[in-house]
Scaffold this active site. Sequence first.
Site, short mmCIF file in Angstrom:
data_model
loop_
_atom_site.label_atom_id
_atom_site.label_comp_id
_atom_site.label_asym_id
_atom_site.label_seq_id
_atom_site.Cartn_x
_atom_site.Cartn_y
_atom_site.Cartn_z
N VAL A 111 -67.26 -23.93 23.65
CA VAL A 111 -68.69 -23.97 23.35
C VAL A 111 -69.09 -22.85 22.38
O VAL A 111 -70.18 -22.89 21.80
CB VAL A 111 -69.55 -23.91 24.63
CG1 VAL A 111 -69.27 -25.10 25.52
CG2 VAL A 111 -69.34 -22.62 25.39
N ASN B 46 -43.64 -31.32 26.09
CA ASN B 46 -44.35 -31.64 24.85
C ASN B 46 -45.81 -31.23 24.93
O ASN B 46 -46.57 -31.43 23.99
CB ASN B 46 -44.23 -33.13 24.52
CG ASN B 46 -44.63 -34.03 25.68
OD1 ASN B 46 -44.80 -33.57 26.81
ND2 ASN B 46 -44.76 -35.31 25.41
N ALA B 47 -46.20 -30.66 26.07
CA ALA B 47 -47.56 -30.15 26.24
C ALA B 47 -47.48 -28.72 26.77
O ALA B 47 -46.92 -28.49 27.84
CB ALA B 47 -48.34 -31.02 27.20
N HIS C 107 -49.63 -25.36 27.97
CA HIS C 107 -50.95 -24.90 28.39
C HIS C 107 -50.97 -23.37 28.36
O HIS C 107 -50.04 -22.72 28.83
CB HIS C 107 -51.27 -25.39 29.81
CG HIS C 107 -51.46 -26.87 29.89
ND1 HIS C 107 -51.74 -27.53 31.06
CD2 HIS C 107 -51.42 -27.82 28.92
CE1 HIS C 107 -51.86 -28.83 30.82
NE2 HIS C 107 -51.66 -29.03 29.53
#
EC number: 6.3.4.4
Length: 519
Positions: free
Chosen positions: A466, A207-208, A210
């Site tokens: 950033v 479910n994750a 990367h």
Amino acid sequence: MRLLKDRYGAKIIKTRELILKKAPKIKPERKALQLAGQKLDNKDGGAWVGEALQRAIDNYATGQTPKGLYVVDSVRIPGQIEAIRRAYGAEVHHIHLTATDEELRKRYEARSKEDDEAISYDELKRNRTERQIEQLAEVADIVVSTDRCSEEAVLVRATALLNLYPRSNDALVDVLIGGQFGSEGKGNIVGHIAPEYDLLVRVGGPNAGHQVYAEPRPEKYYHLPSGTQRAPNAKLLLGPGAVIYPKKLLEEIAEHKIDAERLTIDPRAMIITDADREEEAKRFGSISSTAQGVGIASARKMTGRSDYKEERAAFLARDCEVLQPYLGSARQILAGAIVAGQRILLEGTQGTGLSLHHGDYPHVTTRDTTVSGCLADAGIAPSNVRKIIMVCRTYPIRVGGPSGPMAHEVDMAEIHRRSGIPLEELEKNERTTTTDRPRRIAEFDWVQFRDSVQLNGPTDIALTFVDYFDVNNRKAFRFEQLSQETISFVEEIERISGRPVSLLSTDFNWRNVVDRRAW
């Protein structure tokens, strides 16, 4: 001995083989070997064993300096032990295995049934050397009563003496976790630091997802550690708290050409079935679940204990035929790595704000996503942790839909206006890795950040995205090249957390990381 050989690669050298090399004409029978051994001992007090052992070890290590673990099975008189100690000094460890006479008789008679020429136990005990065996306990480093503990317990005591498993709290593990709601860019940070590690560990489930920068397209990892390709020499480990969908894992294994020599899956990891995925899709749409079956499978691991292996009960990796080549104890892999002084990276999934215990229930995931939960899922002691890297985005996100509260939501058009990044690029990139849904985005939540710092106790902060402050940050490779707004933001992060912002991701590329670490 068998376990030392199987698990630690010990080479077994039997004194009966040494006797046969010294006296090749004798029959390889116990009584004949006893007599031949006594003659050799009477001649030089057992010194022959040291010389014969050196030759045997030299044969194992032809053309190189002898090294490794050697087990001598077995010595019979103190003079033999003294000879071995003279040859190898402090490297010699004498373990005396004993048992009651009744137990020894039972074991001997059980073995003798398969040997027609075996002498009786009483006749064996009439031998002078055999009668004096217990005197060896007086000069042993440890004495183990094998009738009072299991074979595994004998191994534990032996390996402790041999320093084969960690007894000190060597801090060799770095843990990387998400500080918000997932999708913090953990994969990009792992891609940057992974080459520094010898063992990559991952917990959680599919479910994750990367992502790690690669050409011609990004690599996506749902089960394997994100540094799999960036650190090609590192071993890979899926811990006992992992939740695995075999079909997807096997696809990843094939895509990245991973063999069983490199990847270990703990047999206690939980397996997701197709039925789990179907049920989760039906039941949890109201909280924008990724519907990968992780929650249902995890629930079965808890509720299926009374009817294990029955339909809809727990189904572990050890029960999954296609995963058999990869099965191995996570505890042993980790212990071996720590003893060897290897560096270990534990990669958490999702984010602290989704923790089952600490998130905004019911808009949470199925496990504790804090550093404590990740350590428990992997089987790593807190005292082995060196660094905790908490990854945070400049603008946190959640999965689109009713996925839970976020403070001060904004839209992609606002991020475009502030940063100068094309809106089309933002809308294309801000989609979830696992389900390809558009994400919700919000202002940085200082309250949630403070809570994550308190829950995880990070040593370092990794700040990602950033470039969402200023697209020109993508050109920065040193801290002073960042925009003033970014530098001021970093200063406030450090003031509130009391931790350094050691890594800053300026773009989706592991090369675009401003690395301020002092470690």
